[in-house]
Structure formats: structure tokens, C-alpha cells
Design an enzyme around this catalytic site. Sequence first.
Site, PDB file in Angstrom:
ATOM      1  N   GLY A  74       0.670  -1.480   0.191  1.00 48.24           N
ATOM      2  CA  GLY A  74       0.326   0.051   0.028  1.00 48.24           C
ATOM      3  C   GLY A  74       1.227   1.105   0.148  1.00 48.24           C
ATOM      4  O   GLY A  74       2.005   1.374  -0.217  1.00 48.24           O
ATOM      5  N   SER A  75      -0.147   1.910   0.800  1.00 47.37           N
ATOM      6  CA  SER A  75       1.224   3.423   0.647  1.00 47.37           C
ATOM      7  C   SER A  75       2.505   3.779   1.330  1.00 47.37           C
ATOM      8  O   SER A  75       3.000   4.800   0.965  1.00 47.37           O
ATOM      9  CB  SER A  75       0.125   4.573   1.151  1.00 47.37           C
ATOM     10  OG  SER A  75      -1.053   4.965   0.083  1.00 47.37           O
TER      11      SER A  75
END
Length: 685
Positions: free
Chosen positions: A328-329
Site C-alpha cells: 500500500g502507501s
Amino acid sequence: MGRFEVRNSEAEQYKFRLRVGAVALLVLLLFCILLFRLFVLQVVRHDAFAERAENNRTAVVPIVPNRGQILDRNGIVLATNYSAYTLEITRSKVKDMDETIDALSELVEITPRDRRKFRRLMEDSKRFESVPLRSRLSDEEVARFAAQRWRFPGVDIKARWFRNYPLQDVAGHVVGYIGRINQKEQEALEDSDDYANYRGTEVIGKLGIEQSYEKQLHGLTGWEQLETTAGGFAVRRLNSRPATPGDSVVLTLDVGLQKLVEDLYGERRGALVAIDPRNGEVLAMVSKPSYDLNLFVDGIDQENWDLLNNSIDRPLLNRALRGTYPPGSTYKPFMALAGLESGKRKVDTTIQDNGSWTFGGHTFRSGHPNGPTNLRRSIIKSSNVYYYMLANDMGVDMIHDYLSPMGFGRPTGIDVQGEGRGVLPSTEWKRNTYKRPEQRKWYAGETISLGIGQGYNHFTLLQVANATAMLANHGVQHRPHLGKATLGAVSRQYEALYKEPGTPMGYKPEHVEAVRSAVAAVTVEGTARRVFAGAPYTSGGKTGTAQAVTIGQKDKYNAAKLAEHQRDHSLYMAYAPAENPKIALALIVENAGFGAAAAAPIARRVFDYWLLDHYPSEEDMAAMRKGQATTPIGTPRSGKEMMARYERVDLPSLGAPRALETLSGGDLAVPHAQDSNPAEPEVED
């Protein structure tokens, strides 16, 4: 006529003497052969036959060494041994096994589980080997059997060492367990130089530290030379060499931190890896759920094995070491560094983030519009558009070439076996992975989602933590390791294990500091500011949310409509203090939603414990287990006092094991200021 008879008589006498002479020569030859053979046996081969004769009345019995302990960095015992009596049967000396076991059950309690385990062990053993039927006999049971021992030929009481894991499931995936040597392991030992040292040994390390540090833990097998009777009973000891116990292995792990994190997860699934970025020491390696290591000491029963092996929560999986997830981020700071190093971006390069980005007729969502966005703002506000465009500009192979040296998609080389590789995709990887021509081709649209840590990206939490430690350490990477030292069983000498020096990655200092500055701002004005409000130290971090299942671009994510195992994962990577980091971590809470909601609060408690010795209050711990807390609530307890109850071994002076003792005023900061622009909403990943 008379003359003819005389000649025949002389001929017969001649033949007779000839026969007698031949027989005499034959007898003489045979006698000479006999004398020669006696000479060979009595003189030439005297020493060899004397040794064989001696062996006929002596036996060499191996003495199995006591296995070394496993300790955490502060001397808390994670694995040790105790002696207990076992009831054992040598099946070659027993006529009717069932009848014998039934008769024994009248003296000693023998459960159906004991019988099943005995049958299983008997299948894996030789007829002349002694197989345990019951372990941990009480003194009363030993006395009852001893009085009736004459009734049971082939049955005996033996004192054996048993492995014990005092903390049961704490750090279970790290410590590992021991088990009986199987056929494959036996063959491997026979082909190794250690075969002689394993005579009489029945168990070996199967997983974790027990497996990877088997050589240090096992010790040196001793022996006894016994004089025996014709029936094989020992009469007296002729000679001996005592066994040398195995060395204790001291880990870099801090059990206080390890147990804290495991308690914070509660019944939730996930993993956390915490590393000292200055030297690569793994401070915590959590995989939840865990399991009681003591279940495996005597051989796990079928019922417990089925519960562990068939559970949907997969407690046997070491999520920190082998589990792979899209980052993810949390991937964005590393993409940002790759963009700077590749020349595809500059620190002040600004793009327009309107909340989505269209490529090839396909629109990629980005949540909330962020307007003009440079590198710093892209990390603080977690702009997807910035990294969609960066990934497209770099291309999949350039992303691979710049992210692989950071440790993504390849083993870190940690000193325990079984590490997962993960996937950092490239065009070559796809060609080698898929079979059909249309699957092997890399499509430009597949590159876009790589920039935000989705798509084919799948990494272990150890890899993410290792990369985070590199960033925290200003671009110098250390190989992560769990082994810190050995403690001699006899000498009691503390010997540090070899540690490789750090490797400078060669990044431009201004690029590293630009990313570090942005990551530090995340906890002040970004997605983690609420969680770290009021913290008396600075930290850098990045929240992340990763899909567990694919959601169509036209569909809106709704956790309530998804099964629990299909909801998004919550991730966080961080280090502290921001100026001079002493701890770096990466964690995931599976299917728990936004990174700031579930993962970041755990990181806050980890830093509070490591830097301030703050152990969560009871009410804070209860809220954390349910995923219902952000900043700490209640009055924290002392971490040192919480850990004082555990058994520990006194270790030589190892320096300051906790970051608290080296925390200087320069590493502390005033409580975080509020968001400098409160009008802008906080955006989750």
C-alpha cells in the site's frame, strides 16, 4: 609261476609305500597350513582379535548433551530444559505389545493419546530402539512400576531431558521448536560431519532459532564404556567422557517489546517487525496469531494439529517472515527516493492532483484531490496521482532496478531459515511466471498501480521494515539478524556473534533527507498526526491501506458488505526519534481498514515503550485489542516493572539494551503542533 608272484608282491608293496608317502605328505602339508593359520591368528592378527574380544564384553553408550537455552537480549528465558522420567518400551524384547501396554496401564495412567503417539513413534523407529510410551511420570508412578518391573521384559524407566518454553506462545514463530529426527533429517546427518555427534540424539531443531542455531544449541555428545555380561547388562564403567552442554543463544529480541505488541493485537491477525536501524538487530518479530510451542515437545497430537493446521487464521504461518502483502502507501517514500535517484523527479517537481488520473482510457482513483503536489506533499497527503504518474514515467523495469537494492522482492538474509522472497515485478519476472503468451506480456496499464504499492507488489513485513531501517539510517543498510551472542555452558563466556558492517546504498544525501523530512511531517500534519498528538519525541512514518481482494474501478469500497477476511489491510512504517532513530518498524493488521485507524496506534505504543518505558494502562490495552484507540488513554505503567516477573539469566554487561538509556535531550521534542492547515481534511490511504 613263483617268480611272477614275487614281482606282483613287490609292485603292490611299492604302490602301498607310495600311497603312504603321499598321505604323509598331505598330512604334513595340512599340519603346516594349520600351523601357519594359527600363527596368523595368534601373532599377526592378535591385536585385531583382542579388540574384538574386548568389544564382546564392553559397550560404548553415547551421553546426549543438555541442549542450550535461548534467551532474549536481557536474559529472559525463552527455551530451557528439565529432567523427567519416561516409561519406554523396546519392541524387539516384547512378545505381545497390546497385552503389555494393557498391563502397564494398571500401574501407570496411559491415555488414548499416549497410545496413539506411541504407535506413531514406533512406526518411525527401529525394533531395537527404546520408544517412549509415557512421559513425565510422577515419583509415585515410578515407584509402582519399579516394584513390578520383573513382569515387563523390554520395558524400562529412563530419565530424559525435555524442552520447555516458559512463555508458551510468546515469540513462538521466532524461537521455533524441536522434534524427533525424521528420516530425511537422519539421512542429511549421515552425510554430514556432525553424524557422530548425534549418536543417541533423538530430537533436532525444526523451526526458528531452534533450527537455525542447532549447532550452537546441541552441544557435544559424550560417551561411557561399560563392561557387560553375556546378556548385555552393565557390570561396571571402564571409561567415559562427559557430554558438553550446548551454548545458550542470546537473541537481539526484547521480550518486553515482543509481548507488548502481541498483547496489543489481541485476537486480530497481523505481523510487526521492529529493527534497530543502527546495527540491524531485530527487536521484535511478531506474527499473530501464535501457538503454544510446548504442544510440539513430545510430538503434537492429531486433535491440536488439526486445530492449528485447518484454522482459517493460519496460526502456523510466520506472517512476519513468510507472509507477503501488498505494501500500500507505505511504499510511497521508497518510490519517491527511487524517482529522485533515477532523475525522473526532482524535489520541487510539482504535478496537479485532481483526485484521479486517466491513462489509456482508464481512470485511476486517488480519493481526495490535493491540488498542486510536490514530493513532500505527496507523502504527507498520500497522493496517489503523484505516484501513478511517477510509476508511468519510470516503467516497471526501472522501478524494479531501483527498489530491488532496497531489499524488496528478495530475501534479506536474516539468520533464520524459511524467509519469503515476495514479488517485485519486472517484465522478465512476468515472462518466467506465466505460461500463456497473453499472460506473459507486460501491459503499460499494469505499471500504474505499482506506484502506490498495489498490483503485483507483494513483500514481507521484514522487507518493509528493513527498507524503513535503511531510510532511518540515512541510506546505510544493515543485514537484519536475531542472533546477538552465545553464552558458554561451561565457560560462561559471552561471545558476540559476527555482525556484518553496514552497506552505504550510495544515495545522494539530499535525496534521502528530502524523503526523511516528508516522512517526519506525516506525524505532524499528515495522516498519522492524530495518533502521535502529544508524543514527547519526534517520529517519521507512513500509513498504508492495501486491498485484500480486488475492487473494480467503478465499484466503491464498502467494508460492511465484505466478509471480514476480504476487507482492506491496515499498514504502517515508521521510525523514532526522527532526528536520530533508534527503532524502525513495519506492521500490518489484517483486514482492519485504514492505516491510521489500526496500525499506527500500535506503532505509537511501541515507541512509547521503547523510548519512554511506558506500558499501556489496562483501559488503553483493552481498547487497543479491539482497535478502538488512537492516542494512549489512562496512566501508563512501567515496562521494566511489568517484565520483572519473568525468569532471567544474569548476562555480562552488554551495554544499554534499551534505547531509553541513550535517549538524549536532542532526541526529544515538544508535543506536536496541530495541523498547520486545519481546513484541509485528513485523507486516509
